[in-house]
Design an enzyme around this catalytic site. Structure first.
Site, PDB file in Angstrom:
ATOM      1  N   ASP A 103      -0.186   5.064   0.704  1.00 13.18           N
ATOM      2  CA  ASP A 103      -0.434   6.100   1.715  1.00 13.18           C
ATOM      3  C   ASP A 103      -0.397   5.523   3.126  1.00 13.18           C
ATOM      4  OD1 ASP A 103      -0.806   7.663  -0.493  1.00 13.18           O
ATOM      5  OD2 ASP A 103      -2.983   7.807  -0.301  1.00 13.18           O
ATOM      6  N   ASP A 149       0.860  -1.173   0.000  1.00 12.66           N
ATOM      7  CA  ASP A 149       0.000   0.000   0.000  1.00 12.66           C
ATOM      8  C   ASP A 149       0.902   1.231   0.000  1.00 12.66           C
ATOM      9  OD1 ASP A 149      -2.366   1.642   0.492  1.00 12.66           O
ATOM     10  OD2 ASP A 149      -1.649   1.791   2.550  1.00 12.66           O
TER      11      ASP A 149
END
Length: 272
Positions: free
Chosen positions: A13, A11
């Site tokens: 952010d 991922d």
């Protein structure tokens, strides 16, 4: 030791970086006249809150809708031209500890991907800049070289991320049982549950609880500095003064991150 290929999915952010990549996209869009100052201010405030506390499904979908509205009617080439500006600002935001993890997986012979709800145009360029296998992101529809403001594929968020990984695994022949996924948020449970090695990174409260119950590794990057920033920002936003508690966490320094994280996750530079 298996010859079946494996991959690691990160991922973006609050996992590879501490804040919101969408905010940096917004800054570039503002500079190009695609976004008014009022919207940039609102997005900046939202980005700060996201950095500190994360986002709900509704907030993430609202960000998606704002990005789609921003690019609607814009020539695809114009957005592509924004990518270098965005990447220039994103690269310094990549956590050194996370960068070390990317290196470890590459050295172990695994393919490495960023998977994010952010636009594929940005995620793909960032992956190229980091010299990893690829970027998987949200795809906007393009007709006659112009963005329509609609999605071209399911939103790359939640179950959408898991679907993207399944399709890629089928295409590339990855053994999902030997793959890794990294995230900070319980919203990424779908993609974490389909791989053999899910890892929680600076997890939110829900993911921390799930990781502990299921025995998943938990890695915390520079938690002390994060808590100091959180405390200061909350005080500023609330316009209050006075003492604030700082909770010390696990600080994984850049110098020993490869050794510490490798031991924690059982990587040790091996193909597995």
């Amino acid at each position: 030791m298996s010859d079946t290929p494996a991959a690691a999915f990160f991922d973006l952010d609050r996992t590879l970086m501490s804040g919101s990549s969408a905010f940096y996209f917004g800054k570039a869009a503002y500079r190009e006249g695609l976004l008014p100052m009022s919207r940039l201010f609102v997005d900046g405030s939202a980005a700060l809150m996201f950095k500190l506390f994360g986002a709900s499904d509704e907030q993430s979908e609202a960000i998606r809708d704002r990005i789609l509205a921003t690019v609607a009617g814009v020539e695809a080439q114009k957005l592509t031209s924004l990518a270098p500006q965005v990447i220039e600002e994103l690269l310094p935001q990549i956590r050194p500890e996370a960068d070390a993890l990317l290196d470890m997986h590459r050295e172990a012979g695994r393919d490495v991907y960023i998977i994010s709800a952010s636009p594929i145009e940005i995620v793909g360029e960032l992956a190229s800049a980091l010299e990893i296998t690829g970027g998987l992101g949200t795809q906007s529809e393009i007709v006659d070289g112009v963005y329509t403001g609609q999605l071209a594929a399911p939103f790359c968020y939640g179950e959408g991320k898991a679907d993207v990984i399944r399709r890629l695994a089928a295409e590339k022949g990855y053994d999902l049982g030997r793959c890794y996924s990294y995230s900070d948020s319980a919203s990424d449970l779908p993609m974490m549950q389909i791989v053999g090695h899910p890892v929680a990174v600076n997890p939110d409260r829900s993911l921390m609880s799930i990781a502990h119950r299921r025995g998943w590794p938990v890695v915390e990057f520079n938690r002390t500095r994060k808590q100091v920033t959180r405390t200061a920002a909350v005080g500023l936003l609330a316009a209050t003064t006075g003492a604030a508690g700082v909770f010390a966490g696990i600080r994984i320094g850049e110098a020993n991150v490869q050794r510490t994280v490798s031991r924690t996750l059982g990587l040790d530079g091996k193909r597995s």
